[in-house]
Design a protein around this motif. Structure first.
Motif, PDB file in Angstrom:
ATOM      1  N   GLY A  73       0.821  -1.200   0.000  1.00  0.00           N
ATOM      2  CA  GLY A  73       0.000   0.000   0.000  1.00  0.00           C
ATOM      3  C   GLY A  73       0.856   1.250   0.000  1.00  0.00           C
ATOM      4  N   LYS A  74       0.197   2.412   0.110  1.00  0.00           N
ATOM      5  CA  LYS A  74       0.932   3.672   0.055  1.00  0.00           C
ATOM      6  C   LYS A  74       0.245   4.725   0.914  1.00  0.00           C
ATOM      7  CE  LYS A  74       2.717   7.191  -3.142  1.00  0.00           C
ATOM      8  NZ  LYS A  74       2.808   7.637  -4.560  1.00  0.00           N
ATOM      9  N   ILE A  75       1.068   5.560   1.555  1.00  0.00           N
ATOM     10  CA  ILE A  75       0.581   6.730   2.284  1.00  0.00           C
ATOM     11  C   ILE A  75       1.098   7.976   1.591  1.00  0.00           C
ATOM     12  CG2 ILE A  75       0.628   8.037   4.443  1.00  0.00           C
ATOM     13  CD1 ILE A  75       1.130   5.408   5.906  1.00  0.00           C
ATOM     14  N   ILE A  76       0.213   8.925   1.337  1.00  0.00           N
ATOM     15  CA  ILE A  76       0.606  10.253   0.875  1.00  0.00           C
ATOM     16  C   ILE A  76       0.277  11.214   2.019  1.00  0.00           C
ATOM     17  CG2 ILE A  76       0.288  12.077  -0.844  1.00  0.00           C
ATOM     18  CD1 ILE A  76      -0.776   9.885  -2.742  1.00  0.00           C
ATOM     19  N   GLY A  77       1.294  11.824   2.584  1.00  0.00           N
ATOM     20  CA  GLY A  77       1.099  12.738   3.702  1.00  0.00           C
ATOM     21  C   GLY A  77       1.340  14.171   3.268  1.00  0.00           C
ATOM     22  N   VAL A  78       0.390  15.050   3.572  1.00  0.00           N
ATOM     23  CA  VAL A  78       0.482  16.462   3.184  1.00  0.00           C
ATOM     24  C   VAL A  78       0.475  17.314   4.449  1.00  0.00           C
ATOM     25  CG1 VAL A  78      -0.529  18.321   1.813  1.00  0.00           C
ATOM     26  CG2 VAL A  78      -0.820  15.940   1.099  1.00  0.00           C
ATOM     27  N   ASP A  79       1.352  18.300   4.497  1.00  0.00           N
ATOM     28  CA  ASP A  79       1.374  19.205   5.642  1.00  0.00           C
ATOM     29  C   ASP A  79       1.933  20.553   5.200  1.00  0.00           C
ATOM     30  OD1 ASP A  79       1.059  18.565   8.854  1.00  0.00           O
ATOM     31  OD2 ASP A  79       2.302  20.325   8.470  1.00  0.00           O
ATOM     32  N   ILE A  80       1.500  21.606   5.901  1.00  0.00           N
ATOM     33  CA  ILE A  80       1.948  22.953   5.559  1.00  0.00           C
ATOM     34  C   ILE A  80       3.320  23.275   6.131  1.00  0.00           C
ATOM     35  CG2 ILE A  80       0.937  24.102   7.588  1.00  0.00           C
ATOM     36  CD1 ILE A  80       0.063  26.378   5.719  1.00  0.00           C
ATOM     37  N   ALA A  81       3.731  22.545   7.180  1.00  0.00           N
ATOM     38  CA  ALA A  81       4.958  22.883   7.913  1.00  0.00           C
ATOM     39  C   ALA A  81       6.108  21.961   7.523  1.00  0.00           C
ATOM     40  CB  ALA A  81       4.717  22.800   9.413  1.00  0.00           C
ATOM     41  N   PRO A  82       7.159  22.487   6.887  1.00  0.00           N
ATOM     42  CA  PRO A  82       8.286  21.645   6.486  1.00  0.00           C
ATOM     43  C   PRO A  82       8.992  20.983   7.660  1.00  0.00           C
ATOM     44  CG  PRO A  82       8.792  23.977   6.160  1.00  0.00           C
ATOM     45  CD  PRO A  82       7.338  23.891   6.456  1.00  0.00           C
ATOM     46  N   GLY A  83       9.000  21.642   8.811  1.00  0.00           N
ATOM     47  CA  GLY A  83       9.633  21.049   9.982  1.00  0.00           C
ATOM     48  C   GLY A  83       8.935  19.766  10.420  1.00  0.00           C
ATOM     49  N   MET A  84       7.604  19.776  10.388  1.00  0.00           N
ATOM     50  CA  MET A  84       6.848  18.578  10.742  1.00  0.00           C
ATOM     51  C   MET A  84       7.121  17.458   9.735  1.00  0.00           C
ATOM     52  SD  MET A  84       5.059  19.411  13.507  1.00  0.00           S
ATOM     53  CE  MET A  84       3.494  18.550  13.666  1.00  0.00           C
ATOM     54  N   LEU A  85       7.177  17.814   8.462  1.00  0.00           N
ATOM     55  CA  LEU A  85       7.447  16.819   7.426  1.00  0.00           C
ATOM     56  C   LEU A  85       8.839  16.230   7.566  1.00  0.00           C
ATOM     57  CD1 LEU A  85       5.825  18.581   4.346  1.00  0.00           C
ATOM     58  CD2 LEU A  85       4.998  16.521   5.503  1.00  0.00           C
ATOM     59  N   GLU A  86       9.805  17.024   8.004  1.00  0.00           N
ATOM     60  CA  GLU A  86      11.164  16.515   8.187  1.00  0.00           C
ATOM     61  C   GLU A  86      11.202  15.478   9.303  1.00  0.00           C
ATOM     62  OE1 GLU A  86      14.967  15.506   7.771  1.00  0.00           O
ATOM     63  OE2 GLU A  86      13.722  16.628   6.359  1.00  0.00           O
ATOM     64  N   VAL A  87      10.469  15.722  10.389  1.00  0.00           N
ATOM     65  CA  VAL A  87      10.391  14.717  11.456  1.00  0.00           C
ATOM     66  C   VAL A  87       9.747  13.445  10.928  1.00  0.00           C
ATOM     67  CG1 VAL A  87       9.428  14.166  13.723  1.00  0.00           C
ATOM     68  CG2 VAL A  87      10.348  16.452  13.291  1.00  0.00           C
ATOM     69  N   ALA A  88       8.688  13.593  10.144  1.00  0.00           N
ATOM     70  CA  ALA A  88       8.025  12.429   9.545  1.00  0.00           C
ATOM     71  C   ALA A  88       8.972  11.693   8.602  1.00  0.00           C
ATOM     72  CB  ALA A  88       6.772  12.873   8.790  1.00  0.00           C
TER      73      ALA A  88
END
Length: 215
Positions: free
Chosen positions: A74-89
């Protein structure tokens, strides 16, 4: 009045490294967020191989719950406005060898929903987005017939003691929690667009879970 989107981005960027720890503090107020997260993922009725879009994925707290359902195929597409949060993810994905996760930085009101989705959901997002109805409408259009949509979020509580609600606001203040966040009602848009909707509340009515199916 909703908190400005740029401020939301700034606050979540600033608090990205400590976000996971901060969420554990809600337990002090009796909030069982991990249970609620598990419940909303269950509402998606996921199968191995499904593609799931998470709106406002943050640090990826929901990823293990989703991956347990969709598996490596399967696949997850994660979207967020904050690049810092995405970097932790992104760091979590690397550490755990989660190769089937795609992360996208975007304001949800500007996001172009991709094709090939089986389910879309969000946790703790729509109180920041006055235009939530248009985002939910775009999610509806992006899903195929039988695709599922779900939201886990907060609203004005009916039976929660006022001092407890204020305590929750104090914990979330660093991430822009305000009384206004809890004044919106995105579940009404879900009920208008989707079929077989299920609406539940938790924690004295402060937490709601809404899910539905595209007919």
């Amino acid at each position: 009045m909703a908190i400005p989107r740029e401020k939301v981005k700034y606050l979540y960027d600033k608090g990205a490294e400590s976000y996971d720890f901060a969420t554990t503090l809600f337990r002090l107020a009796g909030l069982r967020m991990q249970t609620y997260r598990s419940e909303i993922v269950e509402c998606l009725d996921l199968n191995p191989g499904d593609t799931v879009l998470e709106l406002g994925c943050g640090t990826g707290l929901n990823f293990p719950l989703i991956l347990e359902k969709v598996g490596p195929q399967g696949k997850i597409i994660g979207v967020d406005i904050a690049p810092g949060m995405l970097e932790v993810a992104r760091q979590k994905a690397r550490r755990n060898n989660w190769d089937n996760i795609e992360l996208i930085e975007s304001d949800l009101t500007l996001f172009n929903f991709p094709a090939g989705l089986d389910a879309i959901f969000s946790t703790g997002v729509f109180g920041y987005i006055p235009e939530y109805e248009s985002v939910i409408e775009k999610a509806y259009i992006a899903l195929p017939s039988g695709g599922r949509f779900a939201i886990l979020d907060g609203k004005k509580p009916e039976s929660l003691p006022g001092f407890v609600f204020k305590f929750v606001l104090a914990i979330g203040k660093q991430y822009g929690y305000t009384d206004e966040y809890f004044q919106v009602s995105p579940w009404k848009s879900v009920e208008r667009l989707f079929s077989n909707t299920i609406f539940n509340t938790r924690y004295g009515g402060m937490i709601y879970e809404i899910s539905g199916v595209k007919a």
